[in-house]
Design a protein around this motif. Structure first.
Motif, mmCIF file in Angstrom:
data_model
loop_
_atom_site.group_PDB
_atom_site.id
_atom_site.type_symbol
_atom_site.label_atom_id
_atom_site.label_comp_id
_atom_site.label_asym_id
_atom_site.label_seq_id
_atom_site.Cartn_x
_atom_site.Cartn_y
_atom_site.Cartn_z
ATOM 1 N N HIS A 47 0.820 -1.208 0.000
ATOM 2 C CA HIS A 47 0.000 0.000 0.000
ATOM 3 C C HIS A 47 0.857 1.262 0.000
ATOM 4 C CE1 HIS A 47 -3.928 -1.861 0.297
ATOM 5 N NE2 HIS A 47 -3.362 -2.765 1.080
ATOM 6 N N ALA A 48 2.131 1.120 0.311
ATOM 7 C CA ALA A 48 3.147 2.166 0.210
ATOM 8 C C ALA A 48 4.466 1.407 0.256
ATOM 9 C CB ALA A 48 3.029 3.184 1.338
ATOM 10 N N HIS A 49 5.560 2.102 0.507
ATOM 11 C CA HIS A 49 6.822 1.371 0.585
ATOM 12 C C HIS A 49 6.794 0.364 1.732
ATOM 13 C CE1 HIS A 49 11.002 0.805 -0.535
ATOM 14 N NE2 HIS A 49 11.263 0.672 0.755
ATOM 15 N N MET A 50 6.098 0.689 2.805
ATOM 16 C CA MET A 50 5.925 -0.234 3.930
ATOM 17 C C MET A 50 4.655 0.149 4.684
ATOM 18 S SD MET A 50 8.819 1.206 6.594
ATOM 19 C CE MET A 50 10.097 1.142 5.343
ATOM 20 N N TYR A 51 4.256 -0.726 5.620
ATOM 21 C CA TYR A 51 3.083 -0.598 6.470
ATOM 22 C C TYR A 51 1.807 -1.106 5.789
ATOM 23 C CZ TYR A 51 6.057 2.414 9.350
ATOM 24 O OH TYR A 51 7.090 2.913 10.109
ATOM 25 N N TYR A 52 1.001 -1.730 6.593
ATOM 26 C CA TYR A 52 -0.328 -2.239 6.243
ATOM 27 C C TYR A 52 -0.304 -3.452 5.319
ATOM 28 C CZ TYR A 52 -2.789 1.433 8.732
ATOM 29 O OH TYR A 52 -3.286 2.250 9.723
ATOM 30 N N GLU A 53 0.886 -3.949 4.932
ATOM 31 C CA GLU A 53 0.899 -5.191 4.167
ATOM 32 C C GLU A 53 0.478 -6.366 5.056
ATOM 33 O OE1 GLU A 53 4.080 -3.789 6.032
ATOM 34 O OE2 GLU A 53 4.173 -3.249 3.905
ATOM 35 N N ASP A 54 0.816 -6.313 6.358
ATOM 36 C CA ASP A 54 0.398 -7.354 7.299
ATOM 37 C C ASP A 54 -1.103 -7.259 7.577
ATOM 38 O OD1 ASP A 54 0.660 -4.927 8.613
ATOM 39 O OD2 ASP A 54 2.052 -5.655 10.139
ATOM 40 N N ALA A 55 -1.599 -6.021 7.769
ATOM 41 C CA ALA A 55 -3.031 -5.833 7.999
ATOM 42 C C ALA A 55 -3.850 -6.271 6.787
ATOM 43 C CB ALA A 55 -3.320 -4.374 8.333
ATOM 44 N N ASP A 56 -3.365 -5.959 5.595
ATOM 45 C CA ASP A 56 -4.065 -6.349 4.379
ATOM 46 C C ASP A 56 -4.204 -7.870 4.287
ATOM 47 O OD1 ASP A 56 -4.778 -5.230 1.383
ATOM 48 O OD2 ASP A 56 -3.895 -7.232 1.327
ATOM 49 N N MET A 57 -3.128 -8.585 4.588
ATOM 50 C CA MET A 57 -3.199 -10.045 4.547
ATOM 51 C C MET A 57 -4.218 -10.563 5.557
ATOM 52 S SD MET A 57 -2.403 -13.026 3.433
ATOM 53 C CE MET A 57 -0.927 -12.897 2.407
ATOM 54 N N GLY A 58 -4.194 -10.012 6.783
ATOM 55 C CA GLY A 58 -5.129 -10.478 7.801
ATOM 56 C C GLY A 58 -6.574 -10.227 7.421
ATOM 57 N N VAL A 59 -6.871 -9.023 6.946
ATOM 58 C CA VAL A 59 -8.253 -8.685 6.595
ATOM 59 C C VAL A 59 -8.696 -9.470 5.361
ATOM 60 C CG1 VAL A 59 -9.793 -6.818 5.888
ATOM 61 C CG2 VAL A 59 -8.102 -6.423 7.681
ATOM 62 N N LYS A 60 -7.776 -9.662 4.424
ATOM 63 C CA LYS A 60 -8.105 -10.471 3.252
ATOM 64 C C LYS A 60 -8.513 -11.888 3.674
ATOM 65 C CE LYS A 60 -4.692 -10.987 0.388
ATOM 66 N NZ LYS A 60 -3.781 -10.793 -0.762
ATOM 67 N N LEU A 61 -7.786 -12.458 4.613
ATOM 68 C CA LEU A 61 -8.122 -13.801 5.093
ATOM 69 C C LEU A 61 -9.451 -13.807 5.834
ATOM 70 C CD1 LEU A 61 -4.551 -14.873 6.236
ATOM 71 C CD2 LEU A 61 -5.874 -15.924 4.391
ATOM 72 N N LEU A 62 -9.694 -12.783 6.651
ATOM 73 C CA LEU A 62 -10.988 -12.687 7.337
ATOM 74 C C LEU A 62 -12.128 -12.639 6.334
ATOM 75 C CD1 LEU A 62 -10.215 -10.063 10.132
ATOM 76 C CD2 LEU A 62 -10.348 -12.553 10.386
ATOM 77 N N SER A 63 -11.945 -11.869 5.261
ATOM 78 C CA SER A 63 -13.007 -11.726 4.262
ATOM 79 C C SER A 63 -13.271 -13.035 3.523
ATOM 80 C CB SER A 63 -12.639 -10.629 3.255
ATOM 81 O OG SER A 63 -11.616 -11.053 2.366
ATOM 82 N N MET A 64 -12.312 -13.965 3.604
ATOM 83 C CA MET A 64 -12.463 -15.264 2.943
ATOM 84 C C MET A 64 -12.894 -16.361 3.913
ATOM 85 S SD MET A 64 -9.007 -15.013 0.592
ATOM 86 C CE MET A 64 -9.229 -16.606 -0.204
ATOM 87 N N GLY A 65 -13.211 -15.967 5.155
ATOM 88 C CA GLY A 65 -13.728 -16.939 6.109
ATOM 89 C C GLY A 65 -12.707 -17.568 7.024
ATOM 90 N N TYR A 66 -11.468 -17.106 6.989
ATOM 91 C CA TYR A 66 -10.437 -17.605 7.899
ATOM 92 C C TYR A 66 -10.468 -16.820 9.209
ATOM 93 C CZ TYR A 66 -8.400 -20.059 3.894
ATOM 94 O OH TYR A 66 -8.204 -20.882 2.816
ATOM 95 N N THR A 67 -9.885 -17.405 10.253
ATOM 96 C CA THR A 67 -9.719 -16.722 11.542
ATOM 97 C C THR A 67 -8.236 -16.632 11.862
ATOM 98 O OG1 THR A 67 -11.830 -17.616 12.337
ATOM 99 C CG2 THR A 67 -10.345 -16.698 13.981
ATOM 100 N N ASN A 68 -7.798 -15.464 12.284
ATOM 101 C CA ASN A 68 -6.412 -15.236 12.688
ATOM 102 C C ASN A 68 -6.334 -15.252 14.210
ATOM 103 O OD1 ASN A 68 -5.864 -14.677 9.877
ATOM 104 N ND2 ASN A 68 -6.713 -12.633 10.225
ATOM 105 N N PHE A 69 -5.204 -15.743 14.744
ATOM 106 C CA PHE A 69 -5.102 -15.932 16.193
ATOM 107 C C PHE A 69 -3.800 -15.370 16.750
ATOM 108 C CE2 PHE A 69 -8.044 -19.258 14.896
ATOM 109 C CZ PHE A 69 -8.995 -19.246 15.906
ATOM 110 N N TYR A 70 -3.882 -14.934 18.011
ATOM 111 C CA TYR A 70 -2.710 -14.566 18.810
ATOM 112 C C TYR A 70 -2.270 -15.761 19.634
ATOM 113 C CZ TYR A 70 -0.264 -12.649 22.902
ATOM 114 O OH TYR A 70 0.648 -12.410 23.918
ATOM 115 N N ASN A 71 -0.962 -16.024 19.643
ATOM 116 C CA ASN A 71 -0.390 -17.130 20.404
ATOM 117 C C ASN A 71 0.590 -16.580 21.442
ATOM 118 O OD1 ASN A 71 0.752 -19.436 21.407
ATOM 119 N ND2 ASN A 71 1.516 -20.210 19.458
ATOM 120 N N PRO A 72 0.229 -16.506 22.715
ATOM 121 C CA PRO A 72 1.108 -15.935 23.729
ATOM 122 C C PRO A 72 2.329 -16.782 24.053
ATOM 123 C CG PRO A 72 -0.825 -16.888 24.772
ATOM 124 C CD PRO A 72 -1.062 -16.958 23.289
#
Length: 259
Positions: A180-205
């Motif tokens: 989306h620019a030289h950097m930033y939001y590439e990680d957010a884009d991947m996460g939201v793209k997966l959510l929109s396709m029915g996947y769930t993302n998780f935090y692992n402590p």
């Protein structure tokens, strides 16, 4: 091979060395892929020598480095690393990090548990520490606003992972990362793209990575400090604007606010 660890780096040779040392100490059954973004601090020469080192002393582990003389977006660098990856899983890392004992094994164990329980798993987020402070548990959106993922320290759904751990087949299936620019939001884009396709993302402590965040303090050096100030003050705003053009409607109407 189980894991492909993809690192992007630019002019942070000493930090990169510490990261790779920590990977060698705390990781098994992996390959290392370093994408070098036009470094001028000796990184290119140092990386060129590592294939000999790995070939002689790390025979069961693979190594690749890709160096560029013209700067490329972070998402492009991540995709280049993932494209040549051979592992079942991909792990993205920044060059100013250090990993800890069992970090990847914990991600694999959680992935196996979740999928065996019927979950459609997208990306996993590790616990990022800066000193004793929890720097990140992954990211969450509330509408179009980013909000921190709160404690307690337990497995929980998130909108995205700052440093994604995911199946390589899934990365390929969804078309890779988006710049989306030289950097930033590439990680957010991947996460939201997966959510929109029915996947769930998780935090692992239980998967812990230490993140120095070079440039966060003036004592990291004037060059690193100015670089981070520019990136977070200018480049991040550009990336957010582009990201929102793509995802604002989804975040406002379809995304589940988790926190």
């Amino acid at each position: 091979m189980k894991y492909s660890i993809c690192i992007t780096t630019k002019d942070r040779l000493e930090s990169l060395k510490r990261l790779i040392d920590s990977i060698e100490q705390h990781t098994a059954d992996y390959e290392l892929i370093v994408v070098n973004d036009a470094s001028t601090d000796g990184t290119t020469d140092w990386l060129a020598k590592q294939s000999i080192r790995y070939g002689h002393h790390r025979g069961s582990q693979a190594y690749q480095s890709i160096s560029y003389t013209t700067s490329i977006p972070v998402a492009t660098a991540w995709n280049l690393g993932c494209e040549v990856a051979n592992g079942e899983f991909i792990q993205i890392l920044n060059d100013d990090m250090e990993v800890t004992e069992g970090w990847l094994e914990q991600q694999k164990q959680l992935y196996d548990y979740l999928t065996s329980s019927g979950q459609k798993v997208g990306v996993l987020a590790a616990k990022l520490l800066r000193g004793d402070e929890v720097l990140s548990r992954g990211g969450a959106f509330r509408g179009i606003e980013l909000v921190p993922v709160p404690g307690p320290e337990e497995v929980k759904p998130v909108s995205y992972s700052n440093n994604p751990f995911m199946k390589r087949d899934l990365w390929k299936r969804v078309g890779g990362f988006t710049a989306h620019a030289h950097m930033y939001y590439e990680d957010a884009d991947m996460g939201v793209k997966l959510l929109s396709m029915g996947y769930t993302n998780f935090y692992n402590p239980l998967s812990v990575i230490r993140h120095e965040t070079l440039g966060f303090r003036p004592e990291h050096g004037e060059e690193q400090y100015k670089r981070r100030q520019h990136n977070e003050g200018v480049v991040q705003a550009q990336a957010r604007e582009s990201f929102m053009r793509k995802w604002e409607q989804y975040l406002l109407t379809e995304h589940e606010n988790l926190y």
